[in-house]
Write a protein that holds these residues in place. Structure first.
Motif, PDB file in Angstrom:
ATOM      1  N   ASP A  79       0.810  -1.233   0.000  1.00  0.00           N
ATOM      2  CA  ASP A  79       0.000   0.000   0.000  1.00  0.00           C
ATOM      3  C   ASP A  79       0.836   1.273   0.000  1.00  0.00           C
ATOM      4  N   ILE A 237      -3.869  10.056  -1.360  1.00  0.00           N
ATOM      5  CA  ILE A 237      -4.709   9.389  -0.360  1.00  0.00           C
ATOM      6  C   ILE A 237      -5.927   8.724  -1.006  1.00  0.00           C
ATOM      7  N   HIS A 238      -6.345   9.222  -2.174  1.00  0.00           N
ATOM      8  CA  HIS A 238      -7.530   8.678  -2.848  1.00  0.00           C
ATOM      9  C   HIS A 238      -7.178   7.688  -3.960  1.00  0.00           C
ATOM     10  N   VAL A 239      -5.911   7.609  -4.331  1.00  0.00           N
ATOM     11  CA  VAL A 239      -5.510   6.801  -5.492  1.00  0.00           C
ATOM     12  C   VAL A 239      -5.809   5.328  -5.295  1.00  0.00           C
ATOM     13  N   ARG A 240      -6.335   4.707  -6.322  1.00  0.00           N
ATOM     14  CA  ARG A 240      -6.470   3.255  -6.350  1.00  0.00           C
ATOM     15  C   ARG A 240      -6.254   2.784  -7.779  1.00  0.00           C
TER      16      ARG A 240
ATOM     17  N   LYS B  28      -8.371  -5.243   3.749  1.00  0.00           N
ATOM     18  CA  LYS B  28      -6.989  -5.470   4.184  1.00  0.00           C
ATOM     19  C   LYS B  28      -6.985  -5.473   5.700  1.00  0.00           C
ATOM     20  N   ARG B  79     -17.396   5.839  -3.515  1.00  0.00           N
ATOM     21  CA  ARG B  79     -16.495   4.882  -2.876  1.00  0.00           C
ATOM     22  C   ARG B  79     -16.719   4.939  -1.369  1.00  0.00           C
ATOM     23  N   ASP B 108     -15.943  10.824  -6.405  1.00  0.00           N
ATOM     24  CA  ASP B 108     -14.721  11.142  -7.137  1.00  0.00           C
ATOM     25  C   ASP B 108     -15.065  11.263  -8.616  1.00  0.00           C
TER      26      ASP B 108
END
Lengths: 242, 421
Positions: A79, A237-240, B28, B79, B108
Motif C-alpha cells: 500500500d 490518499i484517494h488513489v487506487r 486489508k 467509494r 470522485d
C-alpha cells in the motif's frame, strides 16, 4: 591558417558526436517506453548470495516522460505509493496518511532506489557523450557516458553500454557524486510490446556490498489513459488501481 | 475477560474478512499486538507517587491487542471506506472496544473529490509536530501510547479540486453526535490552497471557528540535490488556545473552581507555532530527520519554575492536612502536564538504519531546548517475512528533577510486540 580551421572542425565534429549520442538516448528510451501513457506490473526480487531474500509487486502508471505513479501491491511496504511528477518525488506510507517529499536516491528495497522504479526515461535527466566502444558478452557496443542534467536525476553519472546496431541497452554502471561505482545493471531480456522490443528483465548488482543483487521483471505492459489528478500529491490518499 | 470475549470473536472475524472475500469489497487487515511495561517514579508532579497511586496505575505488564480491518468498496464514482478497529487491552482489568477510526463516502468525479464522514487527513509537513495540521487527529511524539494506528478521524465534509500541480480544499469539521436527534456540533471551517511553485510544495491553510480568532498557516517542503529535503510549518492566530495554569496568574493558592474554564492566556496579541527541519539520506542508507520547533505560547523557564514551585506547595499542603483540595490540584497538574510538551523550544532528531534487509534500527530524541531534558526512543525491529515483524522499543524520560521530562511521572517504558499485515 590550417590550425585555425582544425579547431572549429574538431569542435563541430565533437558537437555532432554529442548530438548523435543525445539522439541515441531517444532510441534507448524507446526500449522502456512503448506508449505515451501506460501501465506496467513490476516484480522486484532481492537476492543475498543467490538466495531469494524478499520480493515485491508494484503497479506502475506512467504518463509521458515526467509523471509516474508506483503502487506497492505485495511486499513489506504493501500500500505504499510513490509519486514522481516533474522532477519531484513523494512517498505515502500506509501508516503515515500523508505524502512525504523524498529524494530519488533513497533506497526502496534491495539495490533498487526510488528513482529506479519511478523513472524510466534517460533523455530528460541526462546528457550523453560517446566515450568508446567495447564488447559486452561478445556483442559490439557503444560506450556512452551519461551526466546528470537535473538535480532530480537518480544518479550523478552512468556509463551505458548499448548494442552498436540498434542502441539496445546491454549494461549500465551507476556512479555516485563522489565518483564511487555504486551499482551495475544488466539488461537481461526484452519482450515484444506494440510491435517493439521492450525491456522485460533487468538485474542490478551492488558494487559496494558484494553478493547482493536485485532483479526487475516487467510482467504486464498495457496502454492506459491516466487522469492528470493521479499525479497530484494531495490526491495520493484517494488513489487506487485503474 | 468476559467483556473481552465478544471483541476477541470480532477480531477473529476481522482477521478472516479478507479470506471471506465479500463480493467486490476490498479488505486489508493489520494486527498490532504488544505488551508494555511502565516504570513509574516519584517526581515534582507525582510526589511520593501520590498521583500514580491515587489513579491506580497498573505497575505490571499492560497488554494491547489491536486488529484493524480496512474495507473499501467502489460503486462507480462513489467509494465507501470503512476502517474497523477491535482492541482488547489489559491494564488494571481486561477491557474491549470496537470502533470505526474511519468511515466515509467519497464522490470522485473529474477533478473533484467530495468526502463526507469520519476521516483521517494530514495537512502538515513535519515529523514531530504539525502546527498547520488543523484537520488531523492529535499526535504526540513523546507519548508512548500514541501510535498512528490508534488515531481516530474527524467528522468532516470536504470538497477538493485537483489540478496538475495544485489543489484547493474546503472542509467543514465538527462532531457528529446522536442525542435525541442527529447533531453536528463544534463546527469549524478549514481551507487549504496547495501549489508546487519553483519545485517547492507550498500550502496556505486557514481555520475559522465561532468564538475563536482565525488561524492562518503556511507549510513547505523542498528537495535540494539528491539526498536532502527541507521542510517547515508556521501557524499564527491572535490569542492562545493552549491551556495555561492558573497558578501563573494567581500565585500559590488552591483552586476550587474548575481549573480548565479560565486556564487560557488573556492576551490577544498574535501567537505563532513554527517548525523547521530536514531529512537526509546518507550513502550508507542511514536516514536522518532533524527538526526545531518553537511555540510562542509555551512556558518560559521562569513560568515552568513557578509551576514546579506550585506543585511543591501543593505537596506541602497535602502533607499538612489539606489533603483533598491539594490532591485535586496536584492531580490536575499531574494529568495536564504529562508528555504533551508544555514549553517553548524543542529539537527532534530521528535516525533510521537498515542493519540488514530484515533488521532495522531506529532512534529518536526529543530534546527540550530550555531545560535540556529529553525523551529517548530506541527501537529495533526484525522482519520474518513480508507480513510479520517483531519489534522492541523503549521510551526513556531524562532530565533534572525540576525539568519537563525529568519531572514526568514515568521514567521509562519497555515495549515489545508484533505487527502483522
Amino acid at each position: 591558417m590550417r590550425r585555425f580551421l582544425t579547431v572549429p572542425l574538431l569542435m563541430i565534429l565533437l558537437a555532432c558526436q554529442n548530438l548523435a549520442a543525445q539522439d541515441a538516448l531517444d532510441r534507448i528510451d524507446a526500449y522502456r517506453v512503448p506508449y505515451q501513457e501506460f501501465y506496467l506490473e513490476l516484480m522486484i526480487k532481492t537476492f543475498q548470495n543467490d538466495k531469494l531474500d524478499e520480493s515485491a509487486l508494484f503497479h506502475v502508471y506512467i504518463r509521458g516522460d515526467e509523471q509516474n505513479l508506483v503502487l506497492e501491491k505485495e511486499g513489506r511496504n504493501r500500500d505504499m505509493k510513490i509519486l514522481y511528477n516533474e522532477e519531484k518525488m513523494w512517498v505515502q506510507l500506509p501508516s503515515a496518511r500523508r505524502p512525504i517529499r523524498i529524494t530519488p536516491i533513497q533506497r526502496l528495497m534491495g539495490q533498487a532506489s526510488n528513482g529506479d522504479v519511478a523513472r524510466v526515461s534517460y533523455k530528460n535527466d541526462y546528457q550523453a557523450v560517446k566515450i568508446g566502444e567495447e564488447k559486452i558478452d561478445g556483442i559490439p557496443c557503444d560506450k556512452l557516458q551519461l551526466e546528470a542534467q537535473k538535480a532530480s536525476a537518480t544518479y550523478q553519472k552512468i556509463i551505458l553500454y548499448v548494442r552498436k546496431e540498434d542502441y539496445q541497452p546491454r549494461k549500465a554502471e551507476f556512479y555516485l557524486l563522489s565518483g564511487k561505482h555504486y551499482k551495475t545493471a544488466f539488461y537481461d531480456a526484452y519482450q515484444n510490446v506494440n510491435g517493439h522490443p521492450i525491456l522485460s528483465r533487468m538485474t542490478i548488482v551492488d558494487e559496494i556490498r558484494p553478493g547482493q543483487k536485485t532483479t526487475f521483471e516487467y510482467l504486464d505492459i498495457r496502454e492506459k489513459s491516466i487522469p492528470i489528478k493521479y499525479f497530484n500529491k494531495n490526491y495520493l490518499i484517494h488513489v487506487r488501481d485503474l | 475477560m468476559r467483556r473481552a470475549f465478544p471483541v476477541l470473536l470480532m477480531e477473529t472475524l476481522l482477521i478472516l474478512l479478507p479470506v471471506l472475500r465479500l463480493g467486490a469489497l476490498e479488505v486489508k487487515t493489520y494486527g498490532f499486538h504488544r505488551v508494555l511495561w511502565n516504570r513509574y517514579r516519584a517526581s515534582v508532579f507525582n510526589p511520593q507517587s501520590a498521583g500514580t497511586d491515587y489513579l491506580e496505575f497498573n505497575k505490571g505488564l499492560n497488554c494491547y491487542l489491536t486488529q484493524y480491518a480496512e474495507m473499501d468498496q467502489s460503486l462507480g464514482f462513489l467509494r465507501l471506506r470503512a476502517d474497523l478497529a477491535g482492541r482488547v487491552t489489559r491494564e488494571e482489568t481486561w477491557d474491549a472496544t470496537l470502533r470505526f477510526p474511519q468511515l466515509y463516502l467519497t464522490l470522485d468525479t473529474g477533478n473533484w473529490v467530495v468526502l463526507a464522514g469520519r476521516s483521517i487527513q494530514r495537512w502538515g509537513t513535519g515529523f514531530s509536530y504539525n502546527p498547520t495540521d488543523v484537520i488531523g487527529p492529535t499526535r504526540e511524539l513523546s507519548d508512548p501510547d500514541n501510535s498512528e494506528r490508534r488515531a481516530v478521524g474527524k467528522d468532516i465534509l470536504m470538497a477538493e479540486y485537483f489540478g496538475r500541480s495544485f489543489s484547493a480544499a474546503v472542509c467543514l469539521l465538527g462532531k457528529l453526535s446522536w442525542e435525541d436527534k442527529l447533531q453536528f456540533e463544534k463546527k469549524r471551517l478549514a481551507a487549504r490552497l496547495y501549489g508546487n511553485i519553483a519545485g517547492a510544495d507550498l500550502s496556505l491553510i486557514t481555520l475559522f471557528e465561532d468564538g475563536h480568532t482565525p488561524f492562518w498557516g503556511l507549510n513547505f517542503a523542498y528537495v535540494l540535490g539528491d539526498r536532502l529535503e527541507i521542510h517547515g510549518e508556521a501557524g499564527w492566530r491572535s490569542g492562545s488556545e493552549r491551556p495555561r495554569h492558573l497558578a501563573l496568574e494567581q500565585g500559590n493558592v488552591l483552586f476550587i473552581q474548575s481549573p480548565y474554564e479560565t486556564s487560557f492566556r488573556n492576551e490577544k496579541r498574535p501567537f505563532g507555532d513554527y517548525l523547521v527541519g530536514f531529512q537526509y539520506t546518507f550513502p550508507s542508507d542511514l536516514f536522518w530527520v532533524f527538526e526545531y520547533y518553537h511555540r510562542d505560547d509555551g512556558y518560559t523557564r521562569e513560568e515552568w519554575q513557578r509551576l514546579t514551585e506550585y506543585a511543591r506547595f501543593l505537596d506541602q499542603e497535602r502533607q499538612a492536612g489539606f489533603s483533598e483540595a491539594a490532591l485535586g490540584n496536584l492531580l490536575w497538574c499531574f494529568q495536564l502536564f504529562s508528555a504533551q510538551g508544555a514549553m517553548r523550544d524543542y529539537f527532534m532528531s530521528h535516525l533510521q538504519y537498515p542493519l540488514s534487509s530484515r533488521l532495522d534500527l531506529q532512534a529518536t530524541v526529543l530534546l527540550n531546548g530550555q531545560d535540556w531534558s529529553s525523551v529517548f526512543i530506541p527501537e529495533v525491529s526484525f522482519r520474518t517475512g513480508n507480513s510479520l515483524s517483531i519489534y522492541l522499543r523503549s521510551f526513556i524520560f531524562e532530565g533534572r528533577a525540576d525539568s519537563e521530562y525529568g519531572s514526568f511521572f514515568q521514567s521509562g517504558t519497555i515495549e515489545g510486540g508484533i505487527r502483522i499485515r
